[in-house]
Design a protein around this motif. Sequence first.
Motif, PDB file in Angstrom:
ATOM      1  N   LYS A  45      98.099 -31.633 159.296  1.00  0.00           N
ATOM      2  CA  LYS A  45      97.653 -30.886 160.479  1.00  0.00           C
ATOM      3  C   LYS A  45      98.755 -29.963 160.980  1.00  0.00           C
ATOM      4  O   LYS A  45      98.514 -28.803 161.296  1.00  0.00           O
ATOM      5  CB  LYS A  45      97.318 -31.857 161.590  1.00  0.00           C
ATOM      6  CG  LYS A  45      95.997 -32.095 162.112  1.00  0.00           C
ATOM      7  CD  LYS A  45      94.980 -31.072 162.218  1.00  0.00           C
ATOM      8  CE  LYS A  45      93.707 -31.786 162.585  1.00  0.00           C
ATOM      9  NZ  LYS A  45      92.570 -31.250 161.970  1.00  0.00           N
ATOM     10  N   MET A  46      99.992 -30.485 161.052  1.00  0.00           N
ATOM     11  CA  MET A  46     101.120 -29.668 161.512  1.00  0.00           C
ATOM     12  C   MET A  46     101.343 -28.480 160.597  1.00  0.00           C
ATOM     13  O   MET A  46     101.599 -27.374 161.062  1.00  0.00           O
ATOM     14  CB  MET A  46     102.395 -30.503 161.594  1.00  0.00           C
ATOM     15  CG  MET A  46     102.478 -31.359 162.822  1.00  0.00           C
ATOM     16  SD  MET A  46     104.112 -32.068 163.005  1.00  0.00           S
ATOM     17  CE  MET A  46     103.796 -33.704 162.399  1.00  0.00           C
ATOM     18  N   ASN A  50     100.508 -24.549 161.844  1.00  0.00           N
ATOM     19  CA  ASN A  50     101.744 -23.803 162.064  1.00  0.00           C
ATOM     20  C   ASN A  50     102.221 -23.133 160.783  1.00  0.00           C
ATOM     21  O   ASN A  50     103.257 -23.516 160.229  1.00  0.00           O
ATOM     22  CB  ASN A  50     102.833 -24.739 162.597  1.00  0.00           C
ATOM     23  CG  ASN A  50     102.446 -25.408 163.877  1.00  0.00           C
ATOM     24  OD1 ASN A  50     102.391 -24.776 164.917  1.00  0.00           O
ATOM     25  ND2 ASN A  50     102.146 -26.698 163.812  1.00  0.00           N
ATOM     26  N   PRO A  51     101.491 -22.139 160.274  1.00  0.00           N
ATOM     27  CA  PRO A  51     101.947 -21.481 159.042  1.00  0.00           C
ATOM     28  C   PRO A  51     103.294 -20.787 159.257  1.00  0.00           C
ATOM     29  O   PRO A  51     103.549 -20.233 160.323  1.00  0.00           O
ATOM     30  CB  PRO A  51     100.831 -20.477 158.750  1.00  0.00           C
ATOM     31  CG  PRO A  51     100.101 -20.291 160.027  1.00  0.00           C
ATOM     32  CD  PRO A  51     100.288 -21.541 160.825  1.00  0.00           C
ATOM     33  N   ARG A  77     110.488 -26.456 162.643  1.00  0.00           N
ATOM     34  CA  ARG A  77     111.578 -25.482 162.628  1.00  0.00           C
ATOM     35  C   ARG A  77     111.023 -24.146 162.136  1.00  0.00           C
ATOM     36  O   ARG A  77     110.482 -24.070 161.043  1.00  0.00           O
ATOM     37  CB  ARG A  77     112.707 -25.960 161.716  1.00  0.00           C
ATOM     38  CG  ARG A  77     113.874 -24.967 161.703  1.00  0.00           C
ATOM     39  CD  ARG A  77     115.000 -25.435 160.826  1.00  0.00           C
ATOM     40  NE  ARG A  77     114.571 -25.392 159.445  1.00  0.00           N
ATOM     41  CZ  ARG A  77     114.930 -26.264 158.514  1.00  0.00           C
ATOM     42  NH1 ARG A  77     115.703 -27.282 158.813  1.00  0.00           N
ATOM     43  NH2 ARG A  77     114.499 -26.142 157.270  1.00  0.00           N
ATOM     44  N   LYS A  78     111.186 -23.129 162.944  1.00  0.00           N
ATOM     45  CA  LYS A  78     110.730 -21.798 162.555  1.00  0.00           C
ATOM     46  C   LYS A  78     111.901 -21.063 161.933  1.00  0.00           C
ATOM     47  O   LYS A  78     112.994 -21.040 162.485  1.00  0.00           O
ATOM     48  CB  LYS A  78     110.206 -21.028 163.768  1.00  0.00           C
ATOM     49  CG  LYS A  78     109.648 -19.690 163.411  1.00  0.00           C
ATOM     50  CD  LYS A  78     108.840 -19.134 164.543  1.00  0.00           C
ATOM     51  CE  LYS A  78     108.330 -17.775 164.167  1.00  0.00           C
ATOM     52  NZ  LYS A  78     106.946 -17.751 163.836  1.00  0.00           N
TER      53      LYS A  78
END
Length: 81
Positions: A45-46, A50-51, A77-78
Amino acid sequence: MARDYSTYEVTGYDDQGKIKFIHLREGDFVLPVEIKGDDLLKIKKMMELNPGVTVIIHAAVDQKRMRLLEVDGYSLRKEDI
């Protein structure tokens, strides 16, 4: 028995077969680790919601059997471009 926890970067997952795996980066190595229960659903799901964001887990892994024992926490972490 005390568990040793480490931080891992999740690079992917494989849920097509009978045994489910997540792929964890540890240094230069990517380890396929068996996973059971709701942890795989949470990680999927994460990753889907969050692509472009890396999922990080703090977990105990049985290195001998390559099995996830327990997840202590999740973070995202982006990557800066």
